[in-house]
Structures are given as structure tokens and as C-alpha cells.
Design a protein around this motif. Sequence first.
Motif, mmCIF file in Angstrom:
data_model
loop_
_atom_site.group_PDB
_atom_site.id
_atom_site.type_symbol
_atom_site.label_atom_id
_atom_site.label_comp_id
_atom_site.label_asym_id
_atom_site.label_seq_id
_atom_site.Cartn_x
_atom_site.Cartn_y
_atom_site.Cartn_z
ATOM 1 N N LYS A 42 125.627 70.193 61.578
ATOM 2 C CA LYS A 42 124.536 70.473 62.522
ATOM 3 C C LYS A 42 123.434 71.299 61.846
ATOM 4 O O LYS A 42 123.634 71.925 60.807
ATOM 5 C CB LYS A 42 125.066 71.218 63.755
ATOM 6 C CG LYS A 42 125.651 72.623 63.431
ATOM 7 C CD LYS A 42 124.661 73.757 63.552
ATOM 8 C CE LYS A 42 124.617 74.704 62.444
ATOM 9 N NZ LYS A 42 125.268 75.745 62.009
ATOM 10 N N SER A 70 129.775 81.649 68.331
ATOM 11 C CA SER A 70 129.227 81.425 69.670
ATOM 12 C C SER A 70 129.814 80.171 70.297
ATOM 13 O O SER A 70 129.871 80.038 71.513
ATOM 14 C CB SER A 70 127.714 81.262 69.586
ATOM 15 O OG SER A 70 127.412 80.091 68.843
ATOM 16 N N ARG A 76 126.775 82.454 50.815
ATOM 17 C CA ARG A 76 126.877 83.568 51.763
ATOM 18 C C ARG A 76 128.017 83.301 52.721
ATOM 19 O O ARG A 76 128.534 82.192 52.776
ATOM 20 C CB ARG A 76 125.535 83.769 52.476
ATOM 21 C CG ARG A 76 125.262 82.939 53.677
ATOM 22 C CD ARG A 76 125.168 81.450 53.425
ATOM 23 N NE ARG A 76 125.000 80.724 54.657
ATOM 24 C CZ ARG A 76 125.957 80.474 55.533
ATOM 25 N NH1 ARG A 76 127.180 80.872 55.334
ATOM 26 N NH2 ARG A 76 125.701 79.822 56.645
ATOM 27 N N ALA A 112 123.501 80.687 59.572
ATOM 28 C CA ALA A 112 123.679 82.141 59.481
ATOM 29 C C ALA A 112 122.690 82.840 58.557
ATOM 30 O O ALA A 112 122.537 84.056 58.618
ATOM 31 C CB ALA A 112 125.108 82.439 59.054
HETATM 32 C C1 LIG Z 1 124.900 82.495 63.046
HETATM 33 C C2 LIG Z 1 125.434 81.470 64.001
HETATM 34 O O1 LIG Z 1 124.589 81.448 65.154
HETATM 35 C C3 LIG Z 1 125.422 80.061 63.398
HETATM 36 C C4 LIG Z 1 126.229 79.958 62.141
HETATM 37 O O2 LIG Z 1 126.095 78.679 61.564
HETATM 38 P P1 LIG Z 1 126.696 78.383 60.124
HETATM 39 O O3 LIG Z 1 128.154 78.800 60.138
HETATM 40 O O4 LIG Z 1 125.905 79.129 59.132
HETATM 41 O O5 LIG Z 1 126.572 76.891 59.953
HETATM 42 C C5 LIG Z 1 126.844 81.865 64.430
HETATM 43 C C6 LIG Z 1 127.367 81.149 65.655
HETATM 44 O O6 LIG Z 1 126.594 80.692 66.496
HETATM 45 O O7 LIG Z 1 128.588 81.095 65.780
#
Ligand SMILES: C[C@@](O)(CCOP(=O)(O)O)CC(=O)O
Length: 502
Positions: free
Chosen positions: A14, A203, A243, A337
Motif C-alpha cells: 500500500k 493503526s 528504518r 512511517a
Molecule cells: C506510520 C503508520 O501510520 C504507517 C506505517 O506504514 P509502513 O509500516 O511504513 O508501511 C503506522 C500505522 O498506521 O500503523
Amino acid sequence: MAAVQECFISAPGKSILHGEHAVVHGKVALAVSLNLRTYLRLRVTSSSEVSVSLPNIDTFLCWNISVLKPLLSHCTGECRSSTELDTELMRKLREFTGVSDGSTDTRSMAVLAFLYTYLRVFSQSEILPGLKVCVWSELPTGAGLGSSAAYSVCVSAGLLTARGTISSPLTQSQETARWSDEELELINNWAFQGEKIIHGNPSGVDNAVGTWGGFLRYQAGKITPLSNVPTLRILLTNTKVPRSTKLLVSGVKDRINQYPSVLLPVLESVDAVSQICERTLAEMAREGASAKHYSTLEDLIDINQHHLNVMGVGHISLNSLCQVTLAHGLHSKLTGAGGGGCAITLLTPDHPKASVIQKHSPSPEVVCHTTGFFPKAVNITWRKDGEDVNEDVELRETLPNQDGSFQKRSILKVPAEDLQKHTYTCVIQHSSLKEELVLNVIEQQIRGGGGRMPIIVGVLVALVVLVAVVAGIMVWKKKNSGERRKEADVKFSENRFTLSNS
Ligand SMILES: C[C@@](O)(CCOP(=O)(O)O)CC(=O)O
Ligand SMILES: Nc1ncnc2c1ncn2[C@@H]1O[C@H](COP(=O)(O)OP(=O)(O)O)[C@@H](O)[C@H]1O
């Protein structure tokens, strides 16, 4: 429900347009699935072993079921709940694997999430089955594109299918089949547990997109599919700076606790950004995209990028990416993130470039060819001495170019002598043009608006992972399947299975 012996499942990654981090604190996020996917192949075996291959993270492990079974000794009655993390099982698993509570190690997290789901899904069955599982992905790991959610969705769907908790959606004669909404919800709930193990405090937006696909609005567990959206061109760039989502999410929480009066209004503002973006996209879909709409979307991107920096999840690589694109008039923000990982850049509409070519064989005709335009809708017409011509016109299909723009041609059959006697013009109308583009056949002009995008794409090409067309459901592309299709029995595309026999 009958359990299946073998399945092949995939789930998409996503990209978050707006609302990352704020969504963890109950604010709105807008997210869309990508045509980059994670795949799982699972086979139930008669052996007494569970083996897991995770080639993307160089992990190949095998456990004897007799050593896994005691980990469930505390489980009675309610142990199969999919909504709450079983802290006792987590404690035992950490002890069993030697993984500490604060670990963010890639392999440890993936293994913990798998073992946890396996043990919980099968906790009430007579026996723990022998399994051979392989999970691999087109998504970069830990780059903000939801690789952990796609992994958790695949693992959950695979294990629930093997357990027989959800149906096997394919019959022999079917090419595609759907899980029911209830089954998708179950998959999503289990995937959320996996996300909790990998992320700490997710989330739920990533696993929702991984499960349902398409374009979603997400707030505090409420998932709203958005279908009334325009097609946007988004450039996705991977800074390749590693990260950890887990650390970044907990860092934002610490910051909020330290400066609540500063950070809480920032979260409110991000919420407003997501809501204005949602309204703007709906308006663009309803009324057609205008320069004002694009200007709003660009403002929102800039504002949100500043907010994310205030939250402490920016990175120098992301700042320079934003500067490079802005020097070319394009607006970018981090996605996911942050702290490195990926950024999105909104690409603006492109003017059509056009030419007319006269051909004499096999029959006399003129071809009006236009290319490099975005969005897709274009109108090509012919005029003879200023009057519209509708006969002897062959309008070809609009075709995509590799850079996400489009091309189209229209062919007019006309005797050569008529071309001398009359003035024929090809007229192109496109939303990016203030006035229609008129090409005179005799002059055989080559004209068009100067596009800046080829330069930009050139500048960014070293960093580009994918040019994603972000709107609606991204359908899995057969031409990209290559070797994978040879192994494929069943695919899970957004919310569908697709049978592939080849
Ligand atoms: C930072 C956040 O909003 C999205 C994290 O996305 P990713 O793990 O970086 O793909 C965390 C979440 O919504 O769980
Ligand atoms: N293909 C994969 N195979 C195994 N584990 C994976 C895979 N993709 C992701 N993961 C798990 O997800 C974690 C990445 O999650 P995260 O840091 O949230 O990044 P992302 O933004 O890509 O979701 C990895 O550390 C690993 O545990």
C-alpha cells in the motif's frame, strides 16, 4: 468447512496518501493498494514438521511439532480469539525463540508473527498439522509500502484456509472467486495481530488495504472504500534509507507525550489535510480535474510533509528528494512511517504532443497522432473547411505509454485531390489545454505543449521503484507474473482468488 491441502495466495502492498502516524492516534488516513504484492504458498504435509521459507529475508527454518505443542499448554476455551494478542503465548514464544521484547530484528519479527498465527489458528484443533510454507514479495521490506501487512495478510489467509476456518474459494471450473466479507474481516483481524507483533502499535490501515485492496479511508478501525476518485499519476521513490516502523511509531508517541500542546494540534491538522484531500478527489471525479484541484493537492502534500517533519519522522534523504522534485515544480511527501523509506510525488497533467502524417498506400489517408497526455480523456476530431467531418474516420483506442501518459490516433480516409482542394484540420481537445490544438493536414505540422515530465522522470529514474497509477483497485498484471504463474494454483488479488493453470 473442509480444510485445503494446498493454497497459493497473494496480497498487495500500500501507499498512504495522507494520515500516516496521525492514524495511529485515531485520525483519518487515505491509502491505496499497489500493484506490488506478497505471495504465499502453503502445503499441508503428513510430516511432523513445520517449515518456513522467507527468501526475501534469508530465513529458512523448520520446527518439529512436538516442540511447538507445549507452547499452547495455557490455551483453553477462548484461545482462538482473533482480536486480542495472547500475551502469554507471546511471552512463551519470545522465550522459545530467544527474541527480546524490544527487538526490531527483521527475521525475528517475521518468525514470531508466523509462529504466533500458526499456533493460535490451530490451537483448538486435534492436532497441529505439518506444513510447508513459503512467503516471498515484490515489495521492498521496511520501506513504507506495507510489506509487513501484506506478509501478515498472506500468513493469516493461508493458515485460516488450511485450518478450514475460511472457505477454499475456488472450484475447478472457476477462474476467480471471492472470499465473503465475513471471511475477509476474519483475515484482517488475524493480520492485525501479526502487525501488532511486527509493529508494536499499528493503526490497522496497512492490513486493511492488504486485505481489501483498492482505495480506502481508514479511521479508528472503520474502513470505508472510496470508489469516487480520479486517476492520479503518482511517482513512488525509494530513498533506500532503512528504518523501523516500530521505532518511528513509538518515537511519535513519545513526542506527543512530551509536547502534547504542540503535537496534538499537528495531528488535528493532518486529519484536516486527509479530509480536504478526500473532498478534493471526489470533486475531481465528479467535475473533472482542474488546475485548482491540482494546486490544492500540492498544497496538502507540502503541508503534510512539514507536519511529518514536526513529528520527527523526516529524513535528510526525504528532504532532498522534496527539493529536487520541487525544483521541477512537483510536490512530494514521505509515505508510510518515514525516517527514510519511500516518498510519493504527484505528477501533474501533461499536454498532448501531436502530428499529422499523410499516407498514400494502401489507400490515401491522413493519420492524426497525439501522445504524452494525461489524464486519459482526449477528443480528436477532423474538420473540412471548418466543418466537422464524421464519415470515413477511424478512431483508434487510447493506449498507455510507459511513463503513465497516453497516446491515441485518428485516421481519416480522404482522396489526395480533396486534400489539395480543401483545408483539412485535425483538432485535439484535452483538459490540460487552454485552447484546442489544431493541426493543418497540408502543413503536416508537429506541435504540442512542452511537457516537463520527461525531464523529471529522467532526474528521478535512479530512485524510482514504480510509477503507480493510484486510483481504484489495482488489478494483478498477468504479464508480470512470469515464473510465478507456473507455480500458481490460486491467487488472492485484492479481494479475489484467481485460478492460474499455466
Ligand atoms: C506510520 C503508520 O501510520 C504507517 C506505517 O506504514 P509502513 O509500516 O511504513 O508501511 C503506522 C500505522 O498506521 O500503523
Ligand atoms: N517478504 C517478507 N518475508 C518475511 N518477512 C517480511 C517480508 N516482508 C516484510 N516482512 C516483515 O515485516 C517487517 C517490515 O515491516 P515494517 O518495518 O513495518 O516495514 P513496511 O513499511 O515494509 O511494512 C520486516 O522486518 C519483516 O519482519
